[in-house]
Design an enzyme around this catalytic site. Structure first.
Site, PDB file in Angstrom:
ATOM      1  N   HIS A 146      -4.177  -0.512  -4.084  1.00 52.50           N
ATOM      2  CA  HIS A 146      -5.819  -0.736  -4.070  1.00 52.50           C
ATOM      3  C   HIS A 146      -6.254  -0.305  -5.265  1.00 52.50           C
ATOM      4  O   HIS A 146      -7.217   0.334  -5.263  1.00 52.50           O
ATOM      5  CB  HIS A 146      -6.075   0.267  -2.945  1.00 52.50           C
ATOM      6  N   GLU A 204      -5.438  -5.278  -4.755  1.00 59.19           N
ATOM      7  CA  GLU A 204      -5.392  -5.504  -3.389  1.00 59.19           C
ATOM      8  C   GLU A 204      -4.878  -7.078  -3.667  1.00 59.19           C
ATOM      9  O   GLU A 204      -5.232  -7.626  -4.528  1.00 59.19           O
ATOM     10  CB  GLU A 204      -6.457  -5.562  -2.760  1.00 59.19           C
ATOM     11  N   SER A 257       0.938  -1.188   0.113  1.00 57.37           N
ATOM     12  CA  SER A 257       0.110   0.269   0.025  1.00 57.37           C
ATOM     13  C   SER A 257       0.894   1.191  -0.166  1.00 57.37           C
ATOM     14  O   SER A 257       1.518   1.439  -0.979  1.00 57.37           O
ATOM     15  CB  SER A 257      -0.852   0.005   1.177  1.00 57.37           C
TER      16      SER A 257
END
Lengths: 292, 292
Positions: free
Chosen positions: B190, B217, B148
């Site tokens: 994401h 993800e 992330s």
């Protein structure tokens, strides 16, 4: 990569775009929610292509669930733009055989298909004298326009539904046979607004010989017989060219898993851009094609 | 097309990817929300690259707003995968100068950056001995992983925010200087889940020399010194190559209007696919590059 059998079984009814040649006619495909009260750029362009003050517009509200209201509304808008407009009340297949409806189409310089449900439009019009009259008008230099469902239905392979978002999966798109007026393009609409790139990429993975065209709201393509299309309106047109893919693995991948699609060429176009769907290149000012 | 001055003012701190050469080291960038309890494929691969049962993992929870909890959690996961893991408590720039923290990084075979806020990560680590130690480990064959925000921060030009959706507009992305470990790629995460293609396309329109890489993800790239990257995990990796654009009109278009970007090459990759970021081509089985 082959089409699913349900698509191959039903040949295009009346493919026009490969035959339009130097016809002065044009097809205008709008992404829905076009401005109808302020600048009205897209509807005004349609009226202009159909003859301006001499335009006679035939409105087919066939896709709509409230056809009379829709036709009356667009009739007022086209009237306000200086055109003569008539509603052609085709709601069922019987209406599409009616001589008076067919005659109304024949008398028009422009035919307009409203939004609604593209499957209803195809179910009602396919193989009817009304559709034959639309195609005949187009070949003779008339103008054909459709918005939202009306634009999707032009394609031979039509998107009827699918998933929202960026995921490429077999079940991300539902395809069916469209009116078959356009064979080179698969048109999708309300494109950015409803987040439809995943389903359009999935469509061209299933049918790599067609160009995917995703049209935003208040945005349209004007598609000419030369193969040139011009973008008008306030949004974007996404063109997805899968003809040079270096990997296209939709076949054999379970529908629960994303598949690989590599080497797609993506064009995001805005107002004033011109693109030739035969050469698959942008057309620059002065008619010179742009090359990568 | 030039970078905005705020990006040009601050040169990459420690670009490694162009120098990795035949280094056995690797960089693993994950799109966030990787499986931590079931198959744990991505974290297991990291541990394997870092030496398997002999791996010593240094966890930097610097990006997180709850760093101690995050470090303790990942420590348990890496322990469960057979690695030795230690938390390196770097929360402020002073911590990134601390000899004990720097020593903990030097002793690791793998360094792991958690998610959180990529700006905090860059603010704390830029130009510090801790970052120098990470780069040194990587050059010496160690493995660097980030998930992330931790993945985004690897880039020299880092995405710190932007709009959701498919619209290409100047204000669709916010860029800033990242850690500068990777200069060839702009990484986003994401990706499908948060619908980020519009902002990644805008980023490569601003910086066409970098490849845009959007990672879903529970999905990651493993990026080697050879320039090859491999996709692992359950989702998709979007690679956006703007080096052959035939129109890129971001400059001069007001930020309230979409701009034209034509001729982008898009690759949507899934687990097992390999891609070389230098040749910008897929790598097929047997090491032969695929050509369009």
């Amino acid at each position: 990569m082959r089409l699913p059998s349900f698509l191959r079984r039903r040949p295009p009814v009346a493919a026009v775009d490969r035959e339009m040649g130097t016809s002065p006619g044009a097809i205008l495909a709008a992404g829905g929610a076009e401005d109808k009260v302020k600048k009205r750029e897209i509807l005004e362009r349609f009226v202009k292509e159909a003859g301006g003050g001499k335009a006679r517009i035939a409105i087919l509200p066939t896709a709509s669930s409230i056809p009379e209201e829709r036709a009356a509304f667009y009739s007022g808008v086209f009237g306000g733009l200086g055109a003569e407009a008539v509603s052609v009340p085709i709601a069922a297949r019987a209406d599409a055989q009616s001589p008076s409806n067919v005659e109304a189409i024949r008398a028009a310089s422009g035919v307009f298909l409203t939004g609604g449900d593209q499957s209803r439009l195809v179910d009602v019009l396919s193989g009817t004298p009304a559709l034959a009259a639309i195609v005949e008008r187009l070949r003779a230099g008339g103008v054909l326009a459709g918005t939202s469902a009306g634009a999707s239905a032009f394609s031979a392979t039509m998107i009827v539904g699918g998933q929202t978002g960026l995921t490429l999966r077999k079940d991300a798109v539902k395809l069916s046979a469209g009116l078959g007026i356009i064979t080179r393009l698969i048109i999708d609409q309300h494109f950015s607004q409803r987040d439809r790139l995943g389903r359009l990429l999935t469509a061209v993975a299933l049918k790599p010989e067609a160009l995917g065209v995703g049209i935003d709201e208040d945005t349209a393509i004007v598609y000419y017989g030369s193969g040139d299309l011009e973008v008008i309106g306030t949004g974007q047109v996404f063109i997805v060219d899968n003809s040079r893919a270096i990997a296209n693995e939709v076949k054999g991948v379970p529908k629960t898993r994303p598949f690989t699609l590599a080497g797609v060429v993506l064009h995001v176009l805005t107002a004033g851009d011109r693109f030739n769907v035969v050469s698959r290149e942008m057309v620059l000012e002065g008619g010179v094609p742009a090359r990568a």
